[in-house]
Design a protein around this motif. Structure first.
Motif, mmCIF file in Angstrom:
data_model
loop_
_atom_site.group_PDB
_atom_site.id
_atom_site.type_symbol
_atom_site.label_atom_id
_atom_site.label_comp_id
_atom_site.label_asym_id
_atom_site.label_seq_id
_atom_site.Cartn_x
_atom_site.Cartn_y
_atom_site.Cartn_z
ATOM 1 N N PRO A 1 0.816 -1.221 0.000
ATOM 2 C CA PRO A 1 0.000 0.000 0.000
ATOM 3 C C PRO A 1 0.850 1.273 0.000
ATOM 4 N N VAL A 2 0.267 2.336 -0.520
ATOM 5 C CA VAL A 2 0.862 3.665 -0.413
ATOM 6 C C VAL A 2 0.479 4.215 0.956
ATOM 7 N N VAL A 3 1.470 4.572 1.748
ATOM 8 C CA VAL A 3 1.221 5.023 3.112
ATOM 9 C C VAL A 3 1.571 6.499 3.246
ATOM 10 N N THR A 4 0.637 7.281 3.789
ATOM 11 C CA THR A 4 0.854 8.700 4.063
ATOM 12 C C THR A 4 0.676 8.917 5.562
ATOM 13 N N PRO A 5 1.791 8.979 6.308
ATOM 14 C CA PRO A 5 1.643 9.077 7.759
ATOM 15 C C PRO A 5 1.190 10.465 8.209
ATOM 16 N N SER A 6 0.656 10.505 9.413
ATOM 17 C CA SER A 6 0.280 11.771 10.029
ATOM 18 C C SER A 6 1.476 12.711 10.067
ATOM 19 N N THR A 7 1.230 13.993 9.749
ATOM 20 C CA THR A 7 2.326 14.965 9.771
ATOM 21 C C THR A 7 2.588 15.479 11.179
ATOM 22 N N GLY A 8 1.671 15.243 12.095
ATOM 23 C CA GLY A 8 1.828 15.753 13.445
ATOM 24 C C GLY A 8 2.247 14.667 14.412
ATOM 25 N N ALA A 9 1.594 14.634 15.558
ATOM 26 C CA ALA A 9 1.858 13.602 16.549
ATOM 27 C C ALA A 9 1.513 12.235 15.956
ATOM 28 N N PRO A 10 2.078 11.162 16.521
ATOM 29 C CA PRO A 10 1.729 9.821 16.014
ATOM 30 C C PRO A 10 0.218 9.614 16.003
ATOM 31 N N ALA A 11 -0.272 9.076 14.908
ATOM 32 C CA ALA A 11 -1.719 8.915 14.740
ATOM 33 C C ALA A 11 -2.258 7.853 15.687
ATOM 34 N N THR A 12 -3.503 8.027 16.108
ATOM 35 C CA THR A 12 -4.211 6.986 16.856
ATOM 36 C C THR A 12 -5.277 6.324 15.986
ATOM 37 N N VAL A 13 -5.493 6.891 14.775
ATOM 38 C CA VAL A 13 -6.497 6.366 13.847
ATOM 39 C C VAL A 13 -5.853 6.209 12.473
ATOM 40 N N SER A 14 -6.076 5.061 11.854
ATOM 41 C CA SER A 14 -5.628 4.824 10.482
ATOM 42 C C SER A 14 -6.837 4.712 9.570
ATOM 43 N N ILE A 15 -6.745 5.353 8.410
ATOM 44 C CA ILE A 15 -7.825 5.326 7.426
ATOM 45 C C ILE A 15 -7.347 4.538 6.217
ATOM 46 N N ILE A 16 -8.016 3.425 5.944
ATOM 47 C CA ILE A 16 -7.691 2.588 4.793
ATOM 48 C C ILE A 16 -8.567 3.047 3.631
ATOM 49 N N VAL A 17 -7.955 3.470 2.522
ATOM 50 C CA VAL A 17 -8.685 4.066 1.399
ATOM 51 C C VAL A 17 -8.536 3.194 0.158
ATOM 52 N N MET A 18 -9.655 2.639 -0.320
ATOM 53 C CA MET A 18 -9.651 1.832 -1.543
ATOM 54 C C MET A 18 -9.925 2.708 -2.763
ATOM 55 N N HIS A 19 -9.099 2.548 -3.786
ATOM 56 C CA HIS A 19 -9.250 3.310 -5.036
ATOM 57 C C HIS A 19 -10.388 2.772 -5.890
ATOM 58 N N GLY A 20 -10.661 3.489 -6.984
ATOM 59 C CA GLY A 20 -11.768 3.147 -7.868
ATOM 60 C C GLY A 20 -11.408 2.129 -8.940
ATOM 61 N N LYS A 21 -12.415 1.807 -9.735
ATOM 62 C CA LYS A 21 -12.308 0.802 -10.801
ATOM 63 C C LYS A 21 -11.237 1.195 -11.819
ATOM 64 N N THR A 22 -10.327 0.302 -12.086
ATOM 65 C CA THR A 22 -9.184 0.433 -13.004
ATOM 66 C C THR A 22 -8.191 1.501 -12.550
ATOM 67 N N GLY A 23 -8.360 2.014 -11.331
ATOM 68 C CA GLY A 23 -7.448 3.035 -10.816
ATOM 69 C C GLY A 23 -6.320 2.436 -10.014
ATOM 70 N N SER A 24 -5.710 3.289 -9.183
ATOM 71 C CA SER A 24 -4.652 2.853 -8.279
ATOM 72 C C SER A 24 -4.604 3.827 -7.117
ATOM 73 N N PRO A 25 -3.821 3.514 -6.072
ATOM 74 C CA PRO A 25 -3.705 4.461 -4.968
ATOM 75 C C PRO A 25 -3.136 5.808 -5.412
ATOM 76 N N ASN A 26 -2.441 5.815 -6.557
ATOM 77 C CA ASN A 26 -1.815 7.045 -7.041
ATOM 78 C C ASN A 26 -2.642 7.761 -8.103
ATOM 79 N N SER A 27 -3.882 7.316 -8.350
ATOM 80 C CA SER A 27 -4.752 8.055 -9.282
ATOM 81 C C SER A 27 -4.792 9.525 -8.865
ATOM 82 N N ALA A 28 -4.711 10.426 -9.842
ATOM 83 C CA ALA A 28 -4.407 11.836 -9.573
ATOM 84 C C ALA A 28 -5.343 12.498 -8.562
ATOM 85 N N HIS A 29 -6.609 12.059 -8.491
ATOM 86 C CA HIS A 29 -7.573 12.736 -7.618
ATOM 87 C C HIS A 29 -7.470 12.289 -6.163
#
Length: 277
Positions: A31-59
């Protein structure tokens, strides 16, 4: 009618999407991981991309940045429907999300399962799989891929479904072939095994969203784009009323199917804050 026999009765309360007998998807890339920019996160958000896309789709990355800046870790996996070579089933995908959630839980994090478009449809389906207690909410952005609700999708995929079913019958369910899919009104060809293709398109295999929504017990935030044709095409406002879980919310925000994503950061963070996350 979408050809479901005209039944409008609610599913039994015991309805769930049971993927316990399936393997877990193993993507080629982590997976492409974007960590919290501040204090260590207590919540992780798992984000699934769209059909024929990827985690790096521009939007998508602008949303990761907004959530990271708000103090969340973002985990954006490659799903089986990435690109035009589909390499896993619906249940394998759901089991993969389960495994990612477990990894975050092992770090002491609480988890939100999110997705955009086809990923958004699967965030809702995931809510009907009996998620673990570490998963605290479902976030769906412009969810797409509801085969039971789309006569056009049924028409476009019917010949491919017939081909795949004949392959399964003759013992070639794991053989790779070319099949038609519908993406944003355009017919595309993908390669997949017959079994994997059917898991996403056969009406007797793929979960009917009308059955899924009433059994979700987690809070759901459903964001729809005001200029996205599927917002009205799928009548998302009416679909949302089938969700009965507490602290769920439906909002129409500015944007079309893709551009709405970059306008989602603030409503998401406000909603998560109301959940104590």
């Amino acid at each position: 009618s979408s050809g479901d026999g005209g039944s409008s009765t609610a599913p039994p309360a015991s309805y769930s999407v049971d993927c316990s007998s399936s393997a877990t998807y193993k993507p080629i890339s982590a997976p492409v991981v974007t960590p919290s920019t501040g204090a260590p996160a207590t919540v992780s958000i798992i984000v699934m991309h769209g059909k024929t896309g990827s985690p790096n789709s521009a939007h998508l990355p602008p949303l990761y940045t907004d959530l990271s800046n708000a103090g969340y870790d973002v985990i954006a996996p490659y799903m089986p429907w990435s690109g035009l070579d589909w390499d896993g089933s619906m249940c394998e995908a759901m089991n993969y999300i389960d495994s990612l959630a477990a990894l975050e839980t092992a770090k002491g994090r609480r988890v939100i399962v999110a997705g955009h478009s086809m990923g958004g449809a699967h965030s809702l389906i995931y809510g009907a799989t009996s998620p673990g207690s570490e998963v605290k909410g479902i976030l769906t952005l412009a969810p797409g891929h509801f085969p039971h609700l789309s006569n056009l999708m049924q028409t476009v995929t019917a010949p491919s479904i017939a081909l795949a079913e004949s392959m399964v019958t003759s013992g070639n369910g794991d053989t790779i072939a070319t099949f038609d899919i519908l993406n944003s009104g355009v017919t595309l060809q993908i390669t997949a095994s017959a079994n994997d293709y059917l898991s996403f398109h056969a009406l007797d295999q793929y979960p009917d969203i009308n059955d899924v929504l009433p059994v979700i017990t987690l809070p759901v935030l459903w964001l729809a784009g005001d200029a996205d044709p599927i917002t009205t095409g799928y009548n998302m406002a009416a679909l949302f009323t089938k969700i009965t879980s507490a602290n769920s919310d439906y909002q129409v925000i500015t944007g079309d199917h893709k551009s709405m994503v970059s306008n989602s950061g603030v409503p998401i963070t406000v909603w998560l804050t109301t959940l104590g996350l």
